[in-house]
Design an enzyme around this catalytic site. Structure first.
Site, PDB file in Angstrom:
ATOM      1  N   GLU A  79       5.957 -10.214   0.115  1.00  0.00           N
ATOM      2  CA  GLU A  79       6.801  -9.094   0.564  1.00  0.00           C
ATOM      3  C   GLU A  79       7.949  -9.563   1.465  1.00  0.00           C
ATOM      4  O   GLU A  79       7.931 -10.689   1.968  1.00  0.00           O
ATOM      5  CB  GLU A  79       5.951  -8.061   1.317  1.00  0.00           C
ATOM      6  CG  GLU A  79       5.288  -8.607   2.574  1.00  0.00           C
ATOM      7  CD  GLU A  79       4.989  -7.531   3.614  1.00  0.00           C
ATOM      8  OE1 GLU A  79       5.917  -6.815   4.014  1.00  0.00           O
ATOM      9  OE2 GLU A  79       3.818  -7.431   4.043  1.00  0.00           O
ATOM     10  N   LYS A  92      -5.107  -4.519  11.544  1.00  0.00           N
ATOM     11  CA  LYS A  92      -5.160  -4.735  12.985  1.00  0.00           C
ATOM     12  C   LYS A  92      -5.404  -3.430  13.693  1.00  0.00           C
ATOM     13  O   LYS A  92      -5.137  -2.349  13.153  1.00  0.00           O
ATOM     14  CB  LYS A  92      -3.914  -5.441  13.480  1.00  0.00           C
ATOM     15  CG  LYS A  92      -2.604  -4.789  13.093  1.00  0.00           C
ATOM     16  CD  LYS A  92      -1.477  -5.418  13.863  1.00  0.00           C
ATOM     17  CE  LYS A  92      -1.047  -6.762  13.343  1.00  0.00           C
ATOM     18  NZ  LYS A  92      -0.305  -6.686  12.074  1.00  0.00           N
TER      19      LYS A  92
HETATM   20  N1  PSU Z   1       1.428  -5.171   9.350  1.00  0.00           N
HETATM   21  C1  PSU Z   1       1.690  -6.413   9.785  1.00  0.00           C
HETATM   22  N2  PSU Z   1       2.883  -6.986   9.510  1.00  0.00           N
HETATM   23  C2  PSU Z   1       3.834  -6.333   8.769  1.00  0.00           C
HETATM   24  C3  PSU Z   1       3.531  -5.029   8.291  1.00  0.00           C
HETATM   25  C4  PSU Z   1       2.332  -4.485   8.600  1.00  0.00           C
HETATM   26  O1  PSU Z   1       0.871  -7.014  10.440  1.00  0.00           O
HETATM   27  O2  PSU Z   1       4.915  -6.884   8.552  1.00  0.00           O
HETATM   28  C5  PSU Z   1       4.534  -4.337   7.418  1.00  0.00           C
HETATM   29  C6  PSU Z   1       4.160  -4.445   5.932  1.00  0.00           C
HETATM   30  O3  PSU Z   1       5.348  -4.569   5.182  1.00  0.00           O
HETATM   31  C7  PSU Z   1       3.519  -3.103   5.646  1.00  0.00           C
HETATM   32  C8  PSU Z   1       4.356  -2.200   6.534  1.00  0.00           C
HETATM   33  O4  PSU Z   1       3.570  -2.711   4.304  1.00  0.00           O
HETATM   34  O5  PSU Z   1       4.558  -2.948   7.719  1.00  0.00           O
HETATM   35  C9  PSU Z   1       3.673  -0.897   6.816  1.00  0.00           C
HETATM   36  O6  PSU Z   1       4.553  -0.064   7.465  1.00  0.00           O
HETATM   37  P1  PSU Z   1       4.134   1.452   7.745  1.00  0.00           P
HETATM   38  O7  PSU Z   1       2.997   1.356   8.729  1.00  0.00           O
HETATM   39  O8  PSU Z   1       5.361   2.076   8.331  1.00  0.00           O
HETATM   40  O9  PSU Z   1       3.707   2.022   6.444  1.00  0.00           O
END
Ligand code: PSU
Ligand code: MN
Length: 309
Positions: free
Chosen positions: A27, A162
């Site tokens: 990603e 997390k």
């Molecule tokens: N958790 C992490 N690192 C990240 C993300 C989540 O430890 O970079 C990123 C990923 O791209 C995930 C996104 O898909 O955040 C989720 O965002 P939201 O909670 O806004 O859906």
């Protein structure tokens, strides 16, 4: 290959897919929004090398100039890292607008799954997924990543969730939506920076071959949808639970106080935790991504062997 007119698959990735060779999707939100420059670019390039060393072809995914991209050049990765949060964080709802307007987007787990599937890639390595946030009973902040895991047939290999998230509710959501949550070599859901969370996964699987077989059977049976593999951070890079949990609580409090919401929440929390731990969390974050890349490459290889037989 299911070629889509909005999609550009890099030549190396296209060749590998046509020959039935293993490919691993990666990603780009982790590059533009998840880590600071220059560590983000260094990590992204290193992850690609690790995937190659383990016998697969990497396909980092993003939206560039309104085109869906599976496989980026070094310059494109560098651009996404340098431009950072000025690149739109692209989830499912953002894709049509970014494409129609010819804009750039850093793909989350959600959109990376969508584009990987369009390209014909089944295995995707990342750090962490989005989930049900703490306080979601009132904020309704549930990541689109969970919905995508329910509908799109891609195996996502992460280091667990997390505790910026409500882990219990995240597992409940995945159960309701029929997403198998697998612990790689563990019965316990890993909590990203640490190997333990106090929550159990649905199943423990110990080999890439068995991961591949389970995913293959799921698709072969016509069940569709994704599968979540949670791979614990290697012991030597895991953090002290009290230190990290204290930083997470402080970050969550601060976000609440500042009224941070929507797509800003996760990047805000990640950056805050990094500051509060003096960068230790970033070092752990990088190592767990490397660890997931190794497992993903081996699993993609096992999956392409299955498809050949
Ligand atoms: N958790 C992490 N690192 C990240 C993300 C989540 O430890 O970079 C990123 C990923 O791209 C995930 C996104 O898909 O955040 C989720 O965002 P939201 O909670 O806004 O859906
Ligand atoms: Mn959210």
């Amino acid at each position: 290959m299911n070629l889509n007119k909005y999609l550009d698959v890099a030549p190396e990735v296209k060749e590998a897919l046509a020959a039935g060779k293993p490919v691993v999707a990666l990603e780009s939100t982790i590059i533009s929004h998840g880590m600071p420059y220059p560590q983000n670019v260094e990590t992204a390039l290193q992850v690609e090398s690790i995937i190659r060393e383990n016998g697969a072809v990497p396909a980092t995914i993003a939206v560039l100039g309104g085109r869906l991209k599976a496989g980026l050049s070094r310059d494109e990765i560098d651009y996404l890292g340098k431009t950072g949060t000025a690149v739109a964080k692209a989830s499912r709802r953002d894709l049509p607008v970014l494409v129609a307007q010819g804009r750039d987007g850093a793909t989350t787990v959600t959109t990376t799954m969508i584009i990987a599937h369009m390209a014909g890639i089944s295995v995707f390595a990342t750090g962490g997924i989005g989930g049900v946030h703490q306080g979601a009973e009132t904020t309704m902040d549930i990541s689109a990543d969970l919905e995508e895991l329910a509908r799109t047939p891609v195996m996502v290999i992460c280091a667990g969730a997390k505790s910026i998230l409500d882990l219990g509710l995240t597992l409940e959501y995945l159960e309701t939506h029929g997403v198998p949550v697998i612990g790689y070599g563990t019965e316990e859901l890993p909590a990203f920076y640490t190997r333990k969370s106090g929550f159990n996964v649905d199943y423990r699987i110990d080999t890439p071959e068995e991961l591949a077989k389970t995913f293959h059977v799921k698709q072969d049976m016509g069940l569709g949808g994704g599968m979540l593999v949670t791979n614990p951070i290697p012991e030597e890079f895991s953090m002290d639970a009290d230190t990290i949990n204290k930083a997470i609580s402080e970050a969550v409090e601060e976000a609440k106080k500042l009224g941070i919401h929507g797509k800003e929440t996760t990047p805000f929390l990640l950056a805050k935790i990094k500051d509060l731990t003096g960068g230790d969390s970033l070092a752990s974050n990088i190592q767990l991504v490397f660890n997931n890349a190794r497992l993903a490459a081996k699993t993609a290889a096992a999956l392409s062997n299955l498809a050949k037989n």
